[in-house]
Write a protein that holds these residues in place. Sequence first.
Motif, PDB file in Angstrom:
ATOM      1  N   GLU A  19       0.849  -1.197   0.000  1.00  0.00           N
ATOM      2  CA  GLU A  19       0.000   0.000   0.000  1.00  0.00           C
ATOM      3  C   GLU A  19       0.886   1.249   0.000  1.00  0.00           C
ATOM      4  O   GLU A  19       0.785   2.101   0.887  1.00  0.00           O
ATOM      5  CB  GLU A  19      -0.915  -0.038   1.233  1.00  0.00           C
ATOM      6  CG  GLU A  19      -1.945   1.066   1.314  1.00  0.00           C
ATOM      7  CD  GLU A  19      -3.066   0.925   0.305  1.00  0.00           C
ATOM      8  OE1 GLU A  19      -3.569   1.968  -0.147  1.00  0.00           O
ATOM      9  OE2 GLU A  19      -3.457  -0.202  -0.031  1.00  0.00           O
ATOM     10  N   TRP A  20       1.791   1.346  -0.978  1.00  0.00           N
ATOM     11  CA  TRP A  20       2.714   2.473  -1.030  1.00  0.00           C
ATOM     12  C   TRP A  20       1.992   3.771  -1.333  1.00  0.00           C
ATOM     13  O   TRP A  20       1.037   3.798  -2.103  1.00  0.00           O
ATOM     14  CB  TRP A  20       3.792   2.238  -2.090  1.00  0.00           C
ATOM     15  CG  TRP A  20       4.719   1.118  -1.760  1.00  0.00           C
ATOM     16  CD1 TRP A  20       4.787  -0.093  -2.380  1.00  0.00           C
ATOM     17  CD2 TRP A  20       5.690   1.080  -0.712  1.00  0.00           C
ATOM     18  NE1 TRP A  20       5.741  -0.878  -1.785  1.00  0.00           N
ATOM     19  CE2 TRP A  20       6.315  -0.179  -0.753  1.00  0.00           C
ATOM     20  CE3 TRP A  20       6.094   1.995   0.268  1.00  0.00           C
ATOM     21  CZ2 TRP A  20       7.322  -0.561   0.129  1.00  0.00           C
ATOM     22  CZ3 TRP A  20       7.103   1.619   1.143  1.00  0.00           C
ATOM     23  CH2 TRP A  20       7.700   0.367   1.075  1.00  0.00           C
ATOM     24  N   GLY A  21       2.462   4.851  -0.727  1.00  0.00           N
ATOM     25  CA  GLY A  21       1.947   6.181  -1.014  1.00  0.00           C
ATOM     26  C   GLY A  21       2.443   6.656  -2.377  1.00  0.00           C
ATOM     27  O   GLY A  21       3.281   6.010  -3.018  1.00  0.00           O
ATOM     28  N   LYS A  22       1.938   7.789  -2.791  1.00  0.00           N
ATOM     29  CA  LYS A  22       2.333   8.366  -4.085  1.00  0.00           C
ATOM     30  C   LYS A  22       3.854   8.575  -4.098  1.00  0.00           C
ATOM     31  O   LYS A  22       4.423   9.103  -3.155  1.00  0.00           O
ATOM     32  CB  LYS A  22       1.612   9.697  -4.290  1.00  0.00           C
ATOM     33  CG  LYS A  22       1.864  10.280  -5.646  1.00  0.00           C
ATOM     34  CD  LYS A  22       1.093  11.552  -5.867  1.00  0.00           C
ATOM     35  CE  LYS A  22       1.376  11.967  -7.287  1.00  0.00           C
ATOM     36  NZ  LYS A  22       1.350  13.314  -7.544  1.00  0.00           N
ATOM     37  N   ASP A  23       4.491   8.135  -5.202  1.00  0.00           N
ATOM     38  CA  ASP A  23       5.935   8.255  -5.414  1.00  0.00           C
ATOM     39  C   ASP A  23       6.753   7.490  -4.376  1.00  0.00           C
ATOM     40  O   ASP A  23       7.908   7.843  -4.116  1.00  0.00           O
ATOM     41  CB  ASP A  23       6.366   9.732  -5.453  1.00  0.00           C
ATOM     42  CG  ASP A  23       5.673  10.508  -6.558  1.00  0.00           C
ATOM     43  OD1 ASP A  23       5.448   9.926  -7.644  1.00  0.00           O
ATOM     44  OD2 ASP A  23       5.346  11.687  -6.336  1.00  0.00           O
ATOM     45  N   GLN A  24       6.183   6.467  -3.772  1.00  0.00           N
ATOM     46  CA  GLN A  24       6.881   5.647  -2.789  1.00  0.00           C
ATOM     47  C   GLN A  24       6.944   4.209  -3.291  1.00  0.00           C
ATOM     48  O   GLN A  24       6.064   3.795  -4.039  1.00  0.00           O
ATOM     49  CB  GLN A  24       6.166   5.701  -1.436  1.00  0.00           C
ATOM     50  CG  GLN A  24       6.118   7.047  -0.803  1.00  0.00           C
ATOM     51  CD  GLN A  24       7.495   7.610  -0.495  1.00  0.00           C
ATOM     52  OE1 GLN A  24       8.435   6.884  -0.200  1.00  0.00           O
ATOM     53  NE2 GLN A  24       7.622   8.919  -0.576  1.00  0.00           N
ATOM     54  N   PRO A  25       7.925   3.433  -2.939  1.00  0.00           N
ATOM     55  CA  PRO A  25       9.098   3.817  -2.158  1.00  0.00           C
ATOM     56  C   PRO A  25      10.046   4.674  -3.001  1.00  0.00           C
ATOM     57  O   PRO A  25      10.189   4.445  -4.197  1.00  0.00           O
ATOM     58  CB  PRO A  25       9.739   2.482  -1.785  1.00  0.00           C
ATOM     59  CG  PRO A  25       9.272   1.518  -2.839  1.00  0.00           C
ATOM     60  CD  PRO A  25       7.927   2.006  -3.289  1.00  0.00           C
ATOM     61  N   SER A  26      10.693   5.617  -2.355  1.00  0.00           N
ATOM     62  CA  SER A  26      11.520   6.582  -3.085  1.00  0.00           C
ATOM     63  C   SER A  26      13.017   6.418  -2.848  1.00  0.00           C
ATOM     64  O   SER A  26      13.810   6.904  -3.633  1.00  0.00           O
ATOM     65  CB  SER A  26      11.106   7.998  -2.699  1.00  0.00           C
ATOM     66  OG  SER A  26      11.373   8.218  -1.321  1.00  0.00           O
ATOM     67  N   ASN A  27      13.391   5.770  -1.744  1.00  0.00           N
ATOM     68  CA  ASN A  27      14.795   5.643  -1.343  1.00  0.00           C
ATOM     69  C   ASN A  27      15.500   6.998  -1.357  1.00  0.00           C
ATOM     70  O   ASN A  27      16.663   7.112  -1.732  1.00  0.00           O
ATOM     71  CB  ASN A  27      15.550   4.629  -2.203  1.00  0.00           C
ATOM     72  CG  ASN A  27      16.817   4.159  -1.526  1.00  0.00           C
ATOM     73  OD1 ASN A  27      16.896   4.093  -0.309  1.00  0.00           O
ATOM     74  ND2 ASN A  27      17.821   3.837  -2.314  1.00  0.00           N
ATOM     75  N   ASN A  28      14.790   8.012  -0.934  1.00  0.00           N
ATOM     76  CA  ASN A  28      15.326   9.371  -0.888  1.00  0.00           C
ATOM     77  C   ASN A  28      16.583   9.414  -0.016  1.00  0.00           C
ATOM     78  O   ASN A  28      16.542   9.022   1.136  1.00  0.00           O
ATOM     79  CB  ASN A  28      14.260  10.326  -0.341  1.00  0.00           C
ATOM     80  CG  ASN A  28      14.649  11.769  -0.461  1.00  0.00           C
ATOM     81  OD1 ASN A  28      15.524  12.123  -1.253  1.00  0.00           O
ATOM     82  ND2 ASN A  28      13.996  12.615   0.314  1.00  0.00           N
ATOM     83  N   GLY A  29      17.678   9.850  -0.565  1.00  0.00           N
ATOM     84  CA  GLY A  29      18.931   9.904   0.181  1.00  0.00           C
ATOM     85  C   GLY A  29      19.696   8.593   0.155  1.00  0.00           C
ATOM     86  O   GLY A  29      20.776   8.496   0.702  1.00  0.00           O
ATOM     87  N   GLY A  30      19.127   7.553  -0.445  1.00  0.00           N
ATOM     88  CA  GLY A  30      19.819   6.294  -0.616  1.00  0.00           C
ATOM     89  C   GLY A  30      19.840   5.366   0.580  1.00  0.00           C
ATOM     90  O   GLY A  30      20.493   4.339   0.533  1.00  0.00           O
ATOM     91  N   ASN A  31      19.147   5.704   1.657  1.00  0.00           N
ATOM     92  CA  ASN A  31      19.180   4.808   2.828  1.00  0.00           C
ATOM     93  C   ASN A  31      17.801   4.566   3.431  1.00  0.00           C
ATOM     94  O   ASN A  31      17.684   4.308   4.611  1.00  0.00           O
ATOM     95  CB  ASN A  31      20.136   5.353   3.887  1.00  0.00           C
ATOM     96  CG  ASN A  31      19.620   6.630   4.540  1.00  0.00           C
ATOM     97  OD1 ASN A  31      18.730   7.288   4.002  1.00  0.00           O
ATOM     98  ND2 ASN A  31      20.169   6.979   5.680  1.00  0.00           N
ATOM     99  N   GLU A  32      16.767   4.620   2.632  1.00  0.00           N
ATOM    100  CA  GLU A  32      15.410   4.358   3.125  1.00  0.00           C
ATOM    101  C   GLU A  32      15.069   2.897   2.862  1.00  0.00           C
ATOM    102  O   GLU A  32      14.567   2.542   1.797  1.00  0.00           O
ATOM    103  CB  GLU A  32      14.408   5.303   2.453  1.00  0.00           C
ATOM    104  CG  GLU A  32      14.646   6.753   2.825  1.00  0.00           C
ATOM    105  CD  GLU A  32      13.588   7.689   2.298  1.00  0.00           C
ATOM    106  OE1 GLU A  32      13.389   8.741   2.929  1.00  0.00           O
ATOM    107  OE2 GLU A  32      12.957   7.386   1.272  1.00  0.00           O
ATOM    108  N   ASN A  33      15.353   2.057   3.836  1.00  0.00           N
ATOM    109  CA  ASN A  33      15.223   0.614   3.658  1.00  0.00           C
ATOM    110  C   ASN A  33      14.156  -0.044   4.519  1.00  0.00           C
ATOM    111  O   ASN A  33      14.002  -1.259   4.475  1.00  0.00           O
ATOM    112  CB  ASN A  33      16.570  -0.059   3.935  1.00  0.00           C
ATOM    113  CG  ASN A  33      17.631   0.398   2.963  1.00  0.00           C
ATOM    114  OD1 ASN A  33      17.403   0.436   1.765  1.00  0.00           O
ATOM    115  ND2 ASN A  33      18.786   0.770   3.474  1.00  0.00           N
ATOM    116  N   CYS A  34      13.459   0.735   5.326  1.00  0.00           N
ATOM    117  CA  CYS A  34      12.410   0.182   6.192  1.00  0.00           C
ATOM    118  C   CYS A  34      11.106   0.929   5.928  1.00  0.00           C
ATOM    119  O   CYS A  34      11.115   2.083   5.513  1.00  0.00           O
ATOM    120  CB  CYS A  34      12.824   0.301   7.653  1.00  0.00           C
ATOM    121  SG  CYS A  34      14.260  -0.719   8.049  1.00  0.00           S
ATOM    122  N   ALA A  35       9.987   0.253   6.169  1.00  0.00           N
ATOM    123  CA  ALA A  35       8.687   0.823   5.818  1.00  0.00           C
ATOM    124  C   ALA A  35       7.878   1.201   7.050  1.00  0.00           C
ATOM    125  O   ALA A  35       7.879   0.498   8.054  1.00  0.00           O
ATOM    126  CB  ALA A  35       7.892  -0.168   4.976  1.00  0.00           C
TER     127      ALA A  35
END
Length: 164
Positions: free
Chosen positions: A117-133
């Motif tokens: 159930e990802w939000g708009k434009d997600q997952p984005s890995n913004n900054g390269g370290n977004e690995n958990c939901a």
Amino acid sequence: MSSVRFGMLKTLFILYMIGYSQANQACPASAIMASSSCPPTWIQSGGNCYKTTKPLTWFQAKEECAQMGGFMTAPHSKSDLQFLQTFEKYFWINCNDLQKEGEWECKDGTTVVNYLEWGKDQPSNNGGNENCAEARPSTQGWNDIPCNHLKPAVCKSAMPTLHL
């Protein structure tokens, strides 16, 4: 206290007093029956018990759930997500792409969950370290964030069983 519950407690006490209960003793399937309640501070729904953690990192929250005898949950459906959000609006879910970037693994205990159930434009890995939901209110969908952020988690456990 109902007479059934009192009778169960009386039986357990008698068995305990005569030394029947041993930590490593196998319990025949015919002697197992579901408990009628969750441990103190846990909330019952269906055949499961639920409890939230204080705000922790994703790894700490996962470990906290395990130490309490449960696991960090992941929703199986939109209705499941809505139920979990009665506990917390923003919370960790057991989804991550720690093994391989972009390949999200979601588990509810040991069961792989295919609901996303990802939000708009997600997952984005913004900054390269977004690995958990994290789950957010349903209108916003899920979000990937760094695992070291502090969020509560909803822990889930099957109803305890009594061995008689």
